[in-house]
Design an enzyme around this catalytic site. Structure first.
Site, PDB file in Angstrom:
ATOM      1  N   GLN A 189      49.329  49.525  53.740  1.00  0.00           N
ATOM      2  CA  GLN A 189      49.127  50.895  54.251  1.00  0.00           C
ATOM      3  C   GLN A 189      47.655  51.160  54.580  1.00  0.00           C
ATOM      4  OE1 GLN A 189      50.483  49.950  51.445  1.00  0.00           O
ATOM      5  NE2 GLN A 189      49.887  51.149  49.673  1.00  0.00           N
ATOM      6  N   SER A 237      44.149  33.044  47.417  1.00  0.00           N
ATOM      7  CA  SER A 237      43.046  32.103  47.321  1.00  0.00           C
ATOM      8  C   SER A 237      43.496  30.700  46.954  1.00  0.00           C
ATOM      9  CB  SER A 237      42.110  32.633  46.242  1.00  0.00           C
ATOM     10  OG  SER A 237      40.811  32.610  46.728  1.00  0.00           O
ATOM     11  N   GLN A 259      40.398  29.396  40.033  1.00  0.00           N
ATOM     12  CA  GLN A 259      41.168  29.762  41.216  1.00  0.00           C
ATOM     13  C   GLN A 259      42.531  30.325  40.819  1.00  0.00           C
ATOM     14  OE1 GLN A 259      41.010  30.686  44.651  1.00  0.00           O
ATOM     15  NE2 GLN A 259      39.363  29.365  43.961  1.00  0.00           N
ATOM     16  N   HIS A 262      43.301  34.068  39.965  1.00  0.00           N
ATOM     17  CA  HIS A 262      43.364  35.122  40.996  1.00  0.00           C
ATOM     18  C   HIS A 262      44.761  35.736  41.064  1.00  0.00           C
ATOM     19  CE1 HIS A 262      39.619  35.524  43.068  1.00  0.00           C
ATOM     20  NE2 HIS A 262      39.470  34.229  43.198  1.00  0.00           N
ATOM     21  N   GLU A 326      40.541  26.521  51.573  1.00  0.00           N
ATOM     22  CA  GLU A 326      39.586  27.631  51.631  1.00  0.00           C
ATOM     23  C   GLU A 326      38.290  27.202  50.917  1.00  0.00           C
ATOM     24  OE1 GLU A 326      40.739  30.831  49.119  1.00  0.00           O
ATOM     25  OE2 GLU A 326      39.173  32.171  49.846  1.00  0.00           O
ATOM     26  N   HIS A 327      38.436  26.682  49.683  1.00  0.00           N
ATOM     27  CA  HIS A 327      37.292  26.174  48.925  1.00  0.00           C
ATOM     28  C   HIS A 327      37.506  24.690  48.665  1.00  0.00           C
ATOM     29  CE1 HIS A 327      37.878  30.405  47.456  1.00  0.00           C
ATOM     30  NE2 HIS A 327      36.607  30.457  47.790  1.00  0.00           N
ATOM     31  N   ASP A 360      31.383  32.518  44.860  1.00  0.00           N
ATOM     32  CA  ASP A 360      32.241  33.712  44.809  1.00  0.00           C
ATOM     33  C   ASP A 360      31.394  34.966  44.613  1.00  0.00           C
ATOM     34  OD1 ASP A 360      34.555  32.349  45.109  1.00  0.00           O
ATOM     35  OD2 ASP A 360      35.048  32.264  42.971  1.00  0.00           O
ATOM     36  N   HIS A 419      36.690  38.475  97.089  1.00  0.00           N
ATOM     37  CA  HIS A 419      35.635  37.845  96.277  1.00  0.00           C
ATOM     38  C   HIS A 419      34.585  37.219  97.204  1.00  0.00           C
ATOM     39  CE1 HIS A 419      38.363  38.311  92.924  1.00  0.00           C
ATOM     40  NE2 HIS A 419      37.496  37.755  92.088  1.00  0.00           N
TER      41      HIS A 419
HETATM   42  P1  NAD Z   1      45.300  43.843  46.798  1.00  0.00           P
HETATM   43  O1  NAD Z   1      44.331  44.971  46.852  1.00  0.00           O
HETATM   44  O2  NAD Z   1      45.251  42.820  47.879  1.00  0.00           O
HETATM   45  O3  NAD Z   1      46.771  44.445  46.791  1.00  0.00           O
HETATM   46  C1  NAD Z   1      47.151  45.533  46.001  1.00  0.00           C
HETATM   47  C2  NAD Z   1      48.059  46.409  46.819  1.00  0.00           C
HETATM   48  O4  NAD Z   1      49.195  45.668  47.269  1.00  0.00           O
HETATM   49  C3  NAD Z   1      48.620  47.608  46.090  1.00  0.00           C
HETATM   50  O5  NAD Z   1      47.717  48.677  46.118  1.00  0.00           O
HETATM   51  C4  NAD Z   1      49.881  47.904  46.892  1.00  0.00           C
HETATM   52  O6  NAD Z   1      49.599  48.813  47.893  1.00  0.00           O
HETATM   53  C5  NAD Z   1      50.246  46.578  47.531  1.00  0.00           C
HETATM   54  N1  NAD Z   1      51.504  46.088  46.946  1.00  0.00           N
HETATM   55  C6  NAD Z   1      51.691  45.570  45.720  1.00  0.00           C
HETATM   56  N2  NAD Z   1      52.997  45.289  45.530  1.00  0.00           N
HETATM   57  C7  NAD Z   1      53.643  45.651  46.658  1.00  0.00           C
HETATM   58  C8  NAD Z   1      55.008  45.613  47.084  1.00  0.00           C
HETATM   59  N3  NAD Z   1      55.957  45.120  46.301  1.00  0.00           N
HETATM   60  N4  NAD Z   1      55.313  46.056  48.321  1.00  0.00           N
HETATM   61  C9  NAD Z   1      54.343  46.526  49.142  1.00  0.00           C
HETATM   62  N5  NAD Z   1      53.038  46.600  48.795  1.00  0.00           N
HETATM   63  C10 NAD Z   1      52.692  46.164  47.565  1.00  0.00           C
HETATM   64  O7  NAD Z   1      45.095  43.166  45.370  1.00  0.00           O
HETATM   65  P2  NAD Z   1      45.755  41.930  44.650  1.00  0.00           P
HETATM   66  O8  NAD Z   1      47.231  42.060  44.634  1.00  0.00           O
HETATM   67  O9  NAD Z   1      45.041  41.795  43.367  1.00  0.00           O
HETATM   68  O10 NAD Z   1      45.408  40.678  45.567  1.00  0.00           O
HETATM   69  C11 NAD Z   1      44.099  40.247  45.858  1.00  0.00           C
HETATM   70  C12 NAD Z   1      44.260  38.953  46.639  1.00  0.00           C
HETATM   71  O11 NAD Z   1      43.064  38.656  47.353  1.00  0.00           O
HETATM   72  C13 NAD Z   1      44.570  37.741  45.775  1.00  0.00           C
HETATM   73  O12 NAD Z   1      45.707  37.114  46.325  1.00  0.00           O
HETATM   74  C14 NAD Z   1      43.318  36.866  45.931  1.00  0.00           C
HETATM   75  O13 NAD Z   1      43.619  35.499  45.853  1.00  0.00           O
HETATM   76  C15 NAD Z   1      42.879  37.252  47.317  1.00  0.00           C
HETATM   77  N6  NAD Z   1      41.460  36.981  47.613  1.00  0.00           N
HETATM   78  C16 NAD Z   1      41.223  36.199  48.691  1.00  0.00           C
HETATM   79  C17 NAD Z   1      39.919  35.937  49.094  1.00  0.00           C
HETATM   80  C18 NAD Z   1      39.685  35.118  50.354  1.00  0.00           C
HETATM   81  O14 NAD Z   1      38.546  35.061  50.823  1.00  0.00           O
HETATM   82  N7  NAD Z   1      40.705  34.525  50.924  1.00  0.00           N
HETATM   83  C19 NAD Z   1      38.841  36.493  48.383  1.00  0.00           C
HETATM   84  C20 NAD Z   1      39.122  37.313  47.284  1.00  0.00           C
HETATM   85  C21 NAD Z   1      40.458  37.565  46.915  1.00  0.00           C
END
Ligand code: NAD
Length: 430
Positions: A189, A237, A259, A262, A326-327, A360, A419
Site C-alpha cells: 500500500q 535478502s 543473512q 532477516h 545479492e551479497h 549493511d 527529417h
Molecule cells: P516490510 O516493511 O517490507 O513489510 C512489512 C509490511 O508488509 C507490513 O506493514 C504490511 O503492510 C505488509 N504485509 C505483511 N503481511 C502481509 C500480508 N499477509 N498481506 C499483505 N501485506 C502484508 O518489512 P519486513 O516484512 O520485515 O521485510 C523486510 C524485507 O526487506 C526482508 O525480506 C529483508 O530481507 C529485505 N531487505 C532487503 C534488502 C535488499 O537490499 N535487498 C535490504 C534490507 C532488507
C-alpha cells in the site's frame, strides 16, 4: 542444517533449480498485491488507515509524523547510538559523494559538439522496511544518495509501530538527512500510495527501497501501470559465501546466520571446497543459532538454504556467477586472484575480516541491492539511481556542412522526407 549438494554430480536441470529463487509460483502474492494497489488507487487515505489496522495493528488519526514528533522521538536514543548513526552517515556520504562525475564534451565532427549533464530526479519515494525488523540503516542508504543527487522532494514511507509512531533511530536518521516528514504506511500500500498519490501522500517519479515479497511485487506491478519507475527488484535478502580450507567455520556460520535472521524467506548459500568445511560450518550454525533472539526466523531460513561442495575455487565462482547473489563473501586467502572472475553479484566482501554486516551498516557502500538473480542485470542503489543524464548537442555552420549530407542520406533511406528537409532547409541558407 544446510542441505548438501555436490557440484560435479548435479545435472544441468538441478543446477538451474538450485539457483532459481522462490518467486511466487502460484501468483498468491501477485493477487493480494494487485487488489491492494487497486484499492489504494481508488480509496486513497481511507484504505491506508484500514491496512494499518489490519497489518500493523494500529489505528491512525493522521498518516504522518512531522518535525516536532520526529525531534521528540530522536531525543529518546542514547548518545553512543547517535554517534554510531553519525559515523555510518559520514562513511556512506564519503563513499557516495564521489559518484557524481561530470563528463567532458565530445566534438564528434568539427563543429558538432555533444555532451551529457546530470539532473536530479525531482520527486523520489523511499520505502523503509519496518515489519519484522526496523531498518534505520536503509533510510541512510537511500536518503544520503538522494540528498547528494539534489532531489527536491523526498517522500519517506515506513510501517507504523503498534503505538502509531516510528522508532527513535529512524527519527534520528530523518534529522541527519534534514527530512521533516515521514508517512506511516507500509507494504504494497505504501508503494501504491507513492505511485498514484493520495490525499496525504504525494505522487513521486521514482520509488526506492527494499522490502518483503509484497513490497517487491508492488514495485514491479506499478512499473507497468504508471510512469513511475523503480530502483530495482530488491526483495528478500540473500548471501553466498565461498569458503576454502583457510576459512574459519565460525566466521562463515556467523555470516550465513546474519543473512538468515532477516526473515524465513532469506537465503544463505555456502559454496565450499570440501565436505569437511560444510560439516564444520553446520556444527557452528547449530551452536550459534541457539543464542540468537531471532532463532525461529533464522532456522526457517536455514531450512530453505543449502551448501554446495565444489572441486576448486574456479568452480565456486562459476556457481556463484550462475546464482548471481545479492551479497557475495569470499572467505579465502585467494580472494585477490578471484575478484576479476566475478561477473554477477550485488556487493562483494573480501577476505576473512570483512563481514557483510560492515557493508549493511557503516563501511560506506550501499546495502540496497538486487536480489533473486537480478544482479545479472541490475546494480545496487547509488547516486546514479537518483539522477537522469540528459544529452545536449550544438552544431555550428561548419558542423552542419560536415554532417548534413550523412543525415540527409540516412533520412532518405528510411523514407523520412521531413527529417531530410529539416537538414536541407538549413544547409541551403548557410
Ligand atoms: P516490510 O516493511 O517490507 O513489510 C512489512 C509490511 O508488509 C507490513 O506493514 C504490511 O503492510 C505488509 N504485509 C505483511 N503481511 C502481509 C500480508 N499477509 N498481506 C499483505 N501485506 C502484508 O518489512 P519486513 O516484512 O520485515 O521485510 C523486510 C524485507 O526487506 C526482508 O525480506 C529483508 O530481507 C529485505 N531487505 C532487503 C534488502 C535488499 O537490499 N535487498 C535490504 C534490507 C532488507
Amino acid at each position: 542444517m544446510l542441505k548438501k549438494y555436490d557440484y560435479q554430480s548435479l545435472k544441468e536441470e538441478e543446477r538451474q533449480q538450485l539457483v532459481a529463487r522462490n518467486t511466487d509460483p502460484n501468483n498468491a502474492i501477485q493477487d493480494v498485491v494487485q487488489d491492494i494497489i487497486q484499492k489504494v488507487r481508488i480509496q486513497g487515505d481511507t484504505v491506508l488507515r484500514e491496512y494499518a489496522e489490519k497489518f500493523d495493528k494500529v489505528q491512525l488519526d493522521k498518516l504522518f509524523l512531522d518535525a516536532d514528533d520526529i525531534d521528540e522521538l530522536a531525543a529518546t536514543i542514547q548518545r553512543d547510538q547517535q554517534r554510531a548513526l553519525e559515523i555510518a552517515f559520514q562513511n556512506i556520504h564519503r563513499f557516495h559523494s564521489t559518484q557524481l562525475k561530470r563528463e567532458r564534451t565530445v566534438e564528434t565532427m568539427p563543429g558538432v559538439k555533444c555532451w551529457r549533464e546530470i539532473r536530479p530526479i525531482e520527486k523520489v519515494g523511499l520505502y523503509i522496511p519496518g515489519g519484522s525488523a526496523v531498518l534505520p540503516s536503509t533510510l541512510l542508504m537511500l536518503g544520503i544518495p538522494a540528498r547528494i543527487a539534489g532531489c527536491k522532494e523526498i517522500v519517506v514511507c515506513s510501517p507504523p509501530q503498534s503505538n502509531g509512531k516510528i522508532n527513535g533511530f529512524v527519527a534520528y536518521c530523518l534529522k541527519l538527512l534534514n527530512i521533516k516528514r515521514i508517512y506511516l504506511v507500509g507494504g504494497a500500500q505504501a508503494v501504491a500510495a507513492m505511485a498514484f498519490g493520495t490525499q496525504s501522500i504525494p505522487k513521486v517519479d521514482k520509488i526506492f527501497g527494499p522490502g518483503n515479497q509484497f513490497v517487491t511485487k508492488a514495485k514491479s506491478i506499478i512499473q507497468g501501470l504508471t510512469n513511475v519507475s523503480i530502483d530495482m527488484p530488491a526483495g528478500p535478502s540473500e548471501v553466498l559465501v565461498i569458503a576454502d580450507e583457510s576459512a574459519n567455520p565460525a566466521f562463515v556460520a556467523a555470516d550465513l546466520l546474519a543473512q538468515a535472521e532477516h526473515g524465513a524467506d532469506s537465503q544463505a548459500v555456502l559454496v565450499a571446497t570440501s565436505t569437511a568445511i560444510v560439516d564444520a560450518v553446520n556444527t557452528q550454525i547449530e551452536t550459534q543459532l541457539t543464542v540468537l533472539p531471532r532463532k525461529e526466523l533464522a532456522s526457517r531460513a536455514i531450512e530453505n538454504s543449502y551448501a554446495v561442495t565444489v572441486g576448486n575455487l574456479q568452480e565456486a565462482i562459476q556457481f556463484s556467477n550462475e546464482y548471481a547473489p545479492e551479497h557475495l563473501i569470499l572467505e579465502t586467502d585467494q580472494w585477490e586472484s578471484l575478484t576479476r572472475h566475478i561477473s554477477n553479484a550485488g556487493s562483494v566482501f573480501l577476505g576473512h575480516l570483512t563481514p557483510e554486516s560492515a557493508g549493511d551498516y557503516a563501511s560506506g557502500t550501499n546495502h540496497t541491492l538486487p536480489t533473486s538473480g537480478y544482479a545479472r542485470s541490475y546494480s545496487g542503489v547509488s547516486v546514479d539511481s537518483f539522477v537522469k543524464k540528459i544529452t545536449f548537442q550544438h552544431i555550428n555552420e561548419t558542423g552542419l556542412q560536415q554532417i548534413g549530407s550523412t543525415v540527409e542520406i540516412l533520412a532518405e533511406l528510411e523514407g523520412l522526407q521531413a527529417h531530410k528537409n529539416a537538414v536541407s532547409i538549413r544547409t541551403e541558407q548557410v
